[in-house]
Structure formats: C-alpha cells, structure tokens
Design an enzyme around this catalytic site. Structure first.
Site: not given
Ligand code: GLA
Length: 394
Positions: A129, A178
C-alpha cells in the site's frame, strides 16, 4: 484494535506455539512502516525527504538455535519458510522470506556472526500500500539478527545494508528513504534526511491534539509500479548526463539549482525536462517545508504538500486517477491543511494533515466522494509519528 505491547505478546505466544516452548528467553523487536510527508522521488536523486515512522509496525520474536538454520513463521499469512545460513537462496514460494534472507546474507557478507534462529512475526502495516511494510520487515530482521548474534552494528549501517538487500537480493531498485525512516524515526518527529550525506535532523511535529496524520488507502495496487519506477530513475539519469555538459559540477539532480535549470531546460527532451523539473522543485519544497514546520506555519506546509502532488501528477506522472480523486476530495474539506499522494505512486495511499477535530468529518467525506467516483471502499489510518526500529521488553 490491539496495541503494540499486546501484539508483541501475541507474537511471542505464537512463536512458542509453533516452535515449542522449551527454556528459551525470547527476544522481541519492532520496526515501523512509514509515510512520507514531502520529498517524493528525490531519494535516488541524492535529494531531500521528510518521512515519518508511523505507529504501525512489524513485530518479530525469536530465540537462537544451536545450528545454522533459520526457521521463520509469518503469522498473518500462516506460512513457514526455513533455510540454512550456509547457503542463503531466494525462495520463490514464500517470497516474503526474501526480505529476511537478503538482510541476513548482507550481514554475513560483512563478516558479522549471524546465528541460526526460530522467528515469528506479524504486522499491521498494510501490504503493498506504499507504507513500506517491506522496509519494516528488513529492519526488524536486521535488528533481530544483531540482538540474537550479539554483535555491534550502527543503525545507519543496518539501514544501508537493508537497502542493499532489497536492491540486489529482492531485486527492487528502491532508494534509501524507507529503510532509513524505519530505522531512525522518532516519536513526535518527522525526519529530514539528506539522501546524499545521510545527515539527518529530527524535526518536531506540532502537538497531536492539534492535527492528525491521516493516511488514506486507495486500495489500488498496480503491477506497473516497478517498471515505471525504474523508467523514472533512468530519465533522471539521462537528464543529469545532458546537464553535466553545461554544468560540470552536477553529479545528481540535487546539484541543479532552479536558476540553472531554467537556463538549460531547453536542452533536454520534453519528458526528461518534466521529470527533472519535478525533482528539482520538490527538493526546494522539502527545504521550504522544514522552514514552515519550524515556524509552526502548518498552512504553508499544507500548500507545499498540494504543490508536491500537482508536480507528481503533471510533471513526474506517477499519480493515477484514484490518487487524484482522493487528494482532490481531501483538499475540499475545511480543516485539511494538506493532502498528497505518498510513496512511489500509481496507487497506494495519500497522506493528509488534518485538524484533529475534523478527522471524522474528513474520513466520512473523502470516503463518500471516493467510493462514489471509483466504486472502491477506501481505508483510513489515523497515525502518529513513532519511534524507529527497537527492542521491546515485555
Ligand atoms: C518508494 C521507494 C523509495 C522512494 C519512494 C518515492 O517508496 O522505496 O525509496 O524512492 O518510492 O519517493
């Protein structure tokens, strides 16, 4: 809803039920999911991000084994997966285990004494999600391996290694945001991260009785996310390659100022120029939003969120109809400071900053508009900024 400590007890009990309850002292760790307030698709361009670790997490309980085997139990899926540390390979059946396998392999490759273990885990981060359930699982596994193996590794190193595991072992070319926020988030704070130097600052959020972070799930999951993500990455790289001819100091879009971009924009193919413009302006929006937060100007922060969404929609082209319907519905609710898509895009969630006393009205209104236009039933998660990965004592 069960709270975190209750769930930790549940996970411990399940571990004992599945693996026998001999005389083991159980270790428990948690690692949270995240929502990004602003700074989207900037992390892999050496740029700035401002995510929050949320109070939804993966909880893992484990004890060491006397051999080299790792036995895993995914409580929510009721699935097991086992392997030997002598030979860590990808599992095509229990694909969730690859996040754990990848992290343990990376730790081993750095010469750290990973031990065999029995482990069980469960989480309330919605899957696929855009709330980084995979980064949470990686960070929980890394921290658990550290606790069980009793070795030292700095949290930032663990973050880098988890990202590496996702890039090489799992095969998803994500940036560092993340894992970083899942590892280093702090209760009551957003985390301002410079994705080049990895320097970071915890920025206090206004008190939670004033506003809420409401995450709204479009319930749309699209398969094209990975290919579109990689395509955006290469378009950014293509932009850097051209801009370097005129601006030799540039090694990533992070280095391009708004003024330099305006001067050299016409040298880029149209689509590449749009992608670059998003990234360059988004970095500036992150810097501006930090100023706004520090000045307690949440209205300005909300305006920047809106501008971020529009840029992701029109320039980076990673939004979708459902995300646009949901953000537009949110913008129309009095008491909504800001709303935007969050994460990679093409579905997943929006993040909304909403005055505490209108949250019920907000969710009812957005739900009605969204369901009316899409036929889908959205979910809402009212979240607070929480601590990053850590041990839990029961
Ligand atoms: C995903 C990737 C992150 C980032 C976002 C966009 O969540 O895992 O590293 O690049 O997309 O900001």
């Amino acid at each position: 809803m069960v709270n975190m400590l209750e769930r930790a007890e549940l996970v411990r009990d399940q571990l004992q039920e599945v693996f026998g309850d001999g005389d083991h002292s159980v270790e428990i760790v948690k690692a949270p999911g995240r929502v990004n307030l602003i700074g989207e698709h900037t992390d892999y361009n050496d740029g700035f991000v401002l995510p929050v670790a949320v109070d939804r997490e993966i909880i893992m309980a484990a004890w060491p084994r006397n051999d080299d085997e790792v036995h895993l139990y995914a409580i929510d899926m009721d699935e097991e997966s086992s392997f030997s540390l002598e030979r860590i390979e990808r599992d095509t059946q229990a694909s969730w285990s690859n996040y754990i396998r990848g992290v343990l392999l990376e730790l081993q490759e750095r010469g750290l004494p990973v031990r065999g273990m029995n482990a069980a885990f469960s989480g309330d981060v919605p899957l696929a999600a855009g709330m980084s359930s995979s980064a949470a699982l990686e960070m929980a596994s890394g921290l658990m391996a550290k606790v069980i193996g009793q070795f030292q590794i700095d949290m930032v190193e663990l973050v880098k290694l988890a990202q590496q595991a996702e890039n090489t072992f799992v095969g998803v070319n994500c940036g560092i945001m993340d894992q970083f926020i899942s590892g280093l988030g702090r209760k009551g704070h957003a985390l301002f991260l410079d994705c080049r130097s990895l320097e970071y600052e915890l920025v206090p959020l206004p008190p939670t009785n004033e506003y809420k972070i409401v995450i709204a799930n479009t319930m749309v999951k699209r398969g094209l996310v990975d290919s579109a993500y990689n395509e955006r990455r290469s378009q950014c790289e293509a932009g850097v390659e051209i801009l370097q001819k005129y601006l030799p100091q540039v090694t990533a879009l992070r280095d391009v100022s708004l003024a330099d971009f305006a001067e050299h924009k016409d040298k880029l193919p149209t689509v590449v120029a749009k992608r670059c413009e998003h990234v360059i302006t988004e970095n500036q929006r992150v810097l501006d939003s930090i100023k706004a937060l520090k000045a307690n100007d949440i209205e300005e922060f909300g305006r920047l969120m809106k501008a971020s969404h529009e840029s992701l929609r029109d320039l980076y082209e990673v939004s979708c109809e459902e995300l646009d319907i949901m953000t537009e519905a949110a913008w129309g609710v009095p008491g909504t400071y800001g709303a935007r898509m969050t994460g990679a895009g093409f579905g997943g969630c929006t993040v909304n900053l909403v005055k505490a006393d209108v949250v019920d009205h907000f969710t009812a209104h957005v739900k009605q508009v969204y369901a009316g236009k899409t036929g889908l039933n959205p979910e809402f998660y009212v979240c607070e900024a929480d601590d990053g990965a850590k041990r839990i004592e029961l």
